[in-house]
Design a protein around this motif. Structure first.
Motif, PDB file in Angstrom:
ATOM      1  N   ASP A  78      -9.118   4.974  14.498  1.00  8.93           N
ATOM      2  CA  ASP A  78      -8.331   3.748  14.674  1.00  8.93           C
ATOM      3  C   ASP A  78      -8.120   3.077  13.315  1.00  8.93           C
ATOM      4  OD1 ASP A  78      -6.989   1.593  15.646  1.00  8.93           O
ATOM      5  OD2 ASP A  78      -8.613   0.857  16.945  1.00  8.93           O
ATOM      6  N   PRO A  79      -7.327   3.708  12.423  1.00  8.62           N
ATOM      7  CA  PRO A  79      -7.177   3.162  11.072  1.00  8.62           C
ATOM      8  C   PRO A  79      -6.557   1.770  11.043  1.00  8.62           C
ATOM      9  CG  PRO A  79      -5.568   4.913  11.466  1.00  8.62           C
ATOM     10  CD  PRO A  79      -6.547   4.947  12.597  1.00  8.62           C
TER      11      PRO A  79
ATOM     12  N   PRO B  80       0.810  -1.222   0.000  1.00  8.73           N
ATOM     13  CA  PRO B  80       0.000   0.000   0.000  1.00  8.73           C
ATOM     14  C   PRO B  80       0.842   1.269   0.000  1.00  8.73           C
ATOM     15  CG  PRO B  80       0.229  -0.781   2.221  1.00  8.73           C
ATOM     16  CD  PRO B  80       0.971  -1.772   1.353  1.00  8.73           C
ATOM     17  N   ASP B  81       0.175   2.370  -0.291  1.00 12.82           N
ATOM     18  CA  ASP B  81       0.701   3.707  -0.057  1.00 12.82           C
ATOM     19  C   ASP B  81       0.355   4.075   1.389  1.00 12.82           C
ATOM     20  OD1 ASP B  81       1.741   6.244  -0.388  1.00 12.82           O
ATOM     21  OD2 ASP B  81       0.265   6.899  -1.869  1.00 12.82           O
ATOM     22  N   SER B  82       0.864   5.210   1.858  1.00 10.25           N
ATOM     23  CA  SER B  82       0.419   5.702   3.163  1.00 10.25           C
ATOM     24  C   SER B  82      -1.019   6.204   3.036  1.00 10.25           C
ATOM     25  CB  SER B  82       1.319   6.842   3.647  1.00 10.25           C
ATOM     26  OG  SER B  82       1.223   7.955   2.783  1.00 10.25           O
ATOM     27  N   PHE B  83      -1.736   6.200   4.153  1.00  8.47           N
ATOM     28  CA  PHE B  83      -3.055   6.815   4.219  1.00  8.47           C
ATOM     29  C   PHE B  83      -2.820   8.191   4.820  1.00  8.47           C
ATOM     30  CE2 PHE B  83      -3.955   2.620   3.267  1.00  8.47           C
ATOM     31  CZ  PHE B  83      -5.319   2.335   3.167  1.00  8.47           C
ATOM     32  N   LYS B  84      -2.695   9.195   3.956  1.00 11.01           N
ATOM     33  CA  LYS B  84      -2.174  10.509   4.334  1.00 11.01           C
ATOM     34  C   LYS B  84      -2.803  11.053   5.617  1.00 11.01           C
ATOM     35  CE  LYS B  84       0.435  10.914   0.613  1.00 11.01           C
ATOM     36  NZ  LYS B  84       0.247   9.567   0.039  1.00 11.01           N
ATOM     37  N   GLY B  85      -1.927  11.443   6.562  1.00 12.53           N
ATOM     38  CA  GLY B  85      -2.370  12.043   7.802  1.00 12.53           C
ATOM     39  C   GLY B  85      -2.990  11.070   8.783  1.00 12.53           C
ATOM     40  N   SER B  86      -2.947   9.765   8.467  1.00 12.23           N
ATOM     41  CA  SER B  86      -3.595   8.803   9.318  1.00 12.23           C
ATOM     42  C   SER B  86      -2.718   7.621   9.675  1.00 12.23           C
ATOM     43  CB  SER B  86      -4.902   8.393   8.632  1.00 12.23           C
ATOM     44  OG  SER B  86      -5.164   7.107   8.576  1.00 12.23           O
ATOM     45  N   VAL B  87      -2.107   6.973   8.682  1.00 11.38           N
ATOM     46  CA  VAL B  87      -1.268   5.805   8.970  1.00 11.38           C
ATOM     47  C   VAL B  87      -0.201   5.688   7.880  1.00 11.38           C
ATOM     48  CG1 VAL B  87      -2.791   4.206   7.731  1.00 11.38           C
ATOM     49  CG2 VAL B  87      -1.345   3.339   9.572  1.00 11.38           C
ATOM     50  N   THR B  88       1.006   5.302   8.271  1.00  8.88           N
ATOM     51  CA  THR B  88       2.094   5.174   7.303  1.00  8.88           C
ATOM     52  C   THR B  88       1.876   3.956   6.409  1.00  8.88           C
ATOM     53  OG1 THR B  88       3.462   3.771   8.723  1.00  8.88           O
ATOM     54  CG2 THR B  88       3.698   6.176   8.982  1.00  8.88           C
ATOM     55  N   ALA B  89       2.584   3.931   5.299  1.00  9.37           N
ATOM     56  CA  ALA B  89       2.484   2.787   4.392  1.00  9.37           C
ATOM     57  C   ALA B  89       2.947   1.509   5.085  1.00  9.37           C
ATOM     58  CB  ALA B  89       3.308   3.043   3.132  1.00  9.37           C
ATOM     59  N   ASP B  90       3.999   1.601   5.885  1.00 11.30           N
ATOM     60  CA  ASP B  90       4.516   0.427   6.587  1.00 11.30           C
ATOM     61  C   ASP B  90       3.478  -0.109   7.567  1.00 11.30           C
ATOM     62  OD1 ASP B  90       6.578  -1.443   7.418  1.00 11.30           O
ATOM     63  OD2 ASP B  90       6.759  -0.241   9.230  1.00 11.30           O
ATOM     64  N   ALA B  91       2.863   0.789   8.347  1.00 12.56           N
ATOM     65  CA  ALA B  91       1.845   0.361   9.310  1.00 12.56           C
ATOM     66  C   ALA B  91       0.613  -0.179   8.587  1.00 12.56           C
ATOM     67  CB  ALA B  91       1.455   1.525  10.215  1.00 12.56           C
ATOM     68  N   ALA B  92       0.252   0.441   7.459  1.00 16.96           N
ATOM     69  CA  ALA B  92      -0.887  -0.049   6.679  1.00 16.96           C
ATOM     70  C   ALA B  92      -0.618  -1.449   6.151  1.00 16.96           C
ATOM     71  CB  ALA B  92      -1.185   0.911   5.527  1.00 16.96           C
ATOM     72  N   ALA B  93       0.604  -1.688   5.667  1.00 16.45           N
ATOM     73  CA  ALA B  93       0.955  -3.012   5.153  1.00 16.45           C
ATOM     74  C   ALA B  93       0.871  -4.059   6.254  1.00 16.45           C
ATOM     75  CB  ALA B  93       2.359  -2.968   4.542  1.00 16.45           C
TER      76      ALA B  93
END
Length: 371
Positions: A345-346, A7-20
């Motif tokens: 809580d993304p 994934p990409d980052s979810f701007k202003g909410s969660v980094t790409a690493d955390a999203a992955a």
């Protein structure tokens, strides 16, 4: 089954690493035996350094304090790669969220140049700079001034920082400008805008930074004045990236403008990962028609389609028709019940999205391969 989560980052909410990690965790709750590989991505904006760091664990993070886009000190991280390259991210030193209040006329990129200077002082032989999320429209002159450029008016006085000041530019002095590193400079961009004009940096992106119509007119004229004195190629696609920073660094420092999403994907090894994959998961904050115009998810969809892979998309919001290249999509807002709940809580809702996608795609994929 082999899954690539990218994934990409979810701007202003969660980094790409955390999203992955969240998406992968959700997938594995439904399919714990699958082989899941995480390759968080970026397009040159927020998350660029993190994307490289996740893909290249041998790289070393370095921290430096520099003037932010409104002059207040900010802390930025750059990445030292084993081959001597340094990865920088404009968003960390000169990004719009760093502003106490919007200042479209006075905001600048000096901090980016200060980070670049720190990397060069540390021995970097090549720079990879992600351009995205800029607070300013200064044609990159702030960054170049941190590297030694001098800009003066008709009376020989040093200009103040900021894009509006370029309206009084009369002399460009490169005598003290540091040379670019021997390995060159790559600029990772996610737009195709030229420097000036109705599709340029001020007209298209200035309002996002607080510029009123009169400000846009002033900034566009200032950028044209800069180009008239400096030369280069102000009409090159991408020259308008980050308030014209791409133009300034290309014209005065010989930097090369390249598409951010595809370049980062290549540098972090995504093509090889896709060649061994059975399925791909990706995501971003908002999935809509703009996702297909050079952004991370659009570039990933094209690469996956070329490789014959099915794709699941998780996004904060899904707007408009979903293209046929997407096998399944999940909206975090729909899962959470509201925008506020999704933003609160993304990671929770990304984990849930990963599980939903596993339920929708996992069994279908196994059937498709005859398992």
């Amino acid at each position: 089954m082999r899954i690539v989560v990218t994934p990409d980052s979810f701007k202003g909410s969660v980094t790409a690493d955390a999203a992955a990690r969240a998406l992968a965790g959700g997938w594995l709750t439904r399919r714990p035996g699958d082989d899941v590989r995480l390759i968080p991505l970026a397009d040159g904006g927020e998350g660029t350094v993190d994307a490289f760091a996740a893909a290249l664990p041998e790289a070393e993070r370095r921290t430096v304090t520099v003037p932010g886009p409104d002059g207040r000190p900010v802390t930025a991280v750059w990445l030292a790669l084993p081959d001597g390259a340094a990865v920088l991210e404009l968003a960390q030193s000169s990004g719009l969220p760093l502003m106490a209040a919007p200042d479209p006329l006075g905001a600048h990129t000096y901090g980016l140049g200060a980070v670049a200077r720190a990397a060069l002082d540390a021995g970097a032989t090549r720079l990879v700079i992600g351009l995205g999320g800029s607070a300013s429209t200064d044609g990159g002159t702030g960054a170049l001034r941190a590297l030694g450029l001098r800009l003066r008016d008709t009376r020989g006085r040093e200009l103040p920082l900021g894009g509006a000041a370029l309206a009084d530019l009369a002399h460009v002095d490169t005598g003290e400008l540091l040379p670019a590193p021997p390995g060159g400079v790559q600029l990772l961009v996610d737009v195709t805008a030229p420097l000036a004009g109705p599709a340029g940096a001020a007209a298209v992106y200035g309002p996002q930074k607080g510029a009123q119509p009169a400000d846009v007119t002033l900034l566009d004229a200032a950028l044209r004045r800069l180009a008239g004195l400096v030369g280069g190629d102000p009409d090159k696609p991408g020259a308008g990236a980050a308030g014209g920073t791409a133009y300034g660094l290309a014209a005065l420092w010989g930097a090369r403008i390249v598409p951010g999403a595809t370049t980062i994907a290549e540098l972090v090894g995504l093509p090889d990962a896709l060649a061994d994959a059975d399925l791909v998961l990706t995501g971003e904050g908002r999935f809509d028609e703009t996702s297909l115009t050079g952004k991370v998810v659009g570039s990933l969809l094209a690469a996956a389609e070329a490789a014959g892979l099915r794709v699941g998309v998780a996004a904060g919001q899904v707007s408009g028709p979903v293209p046929g290249s997407v096998s399944a999509s999940v909206s975090l807002v729909e899962l959470a019940g509201s925008v506020e709940a999704a933003l609160h809580d993304p990671a929770r809702w990304l984990t849930e999205a990963g599980a939903v996608l596993a339920g929708r795609l996992g069994n279908e994929q196994m059937s498709a391969v005859g398992c």
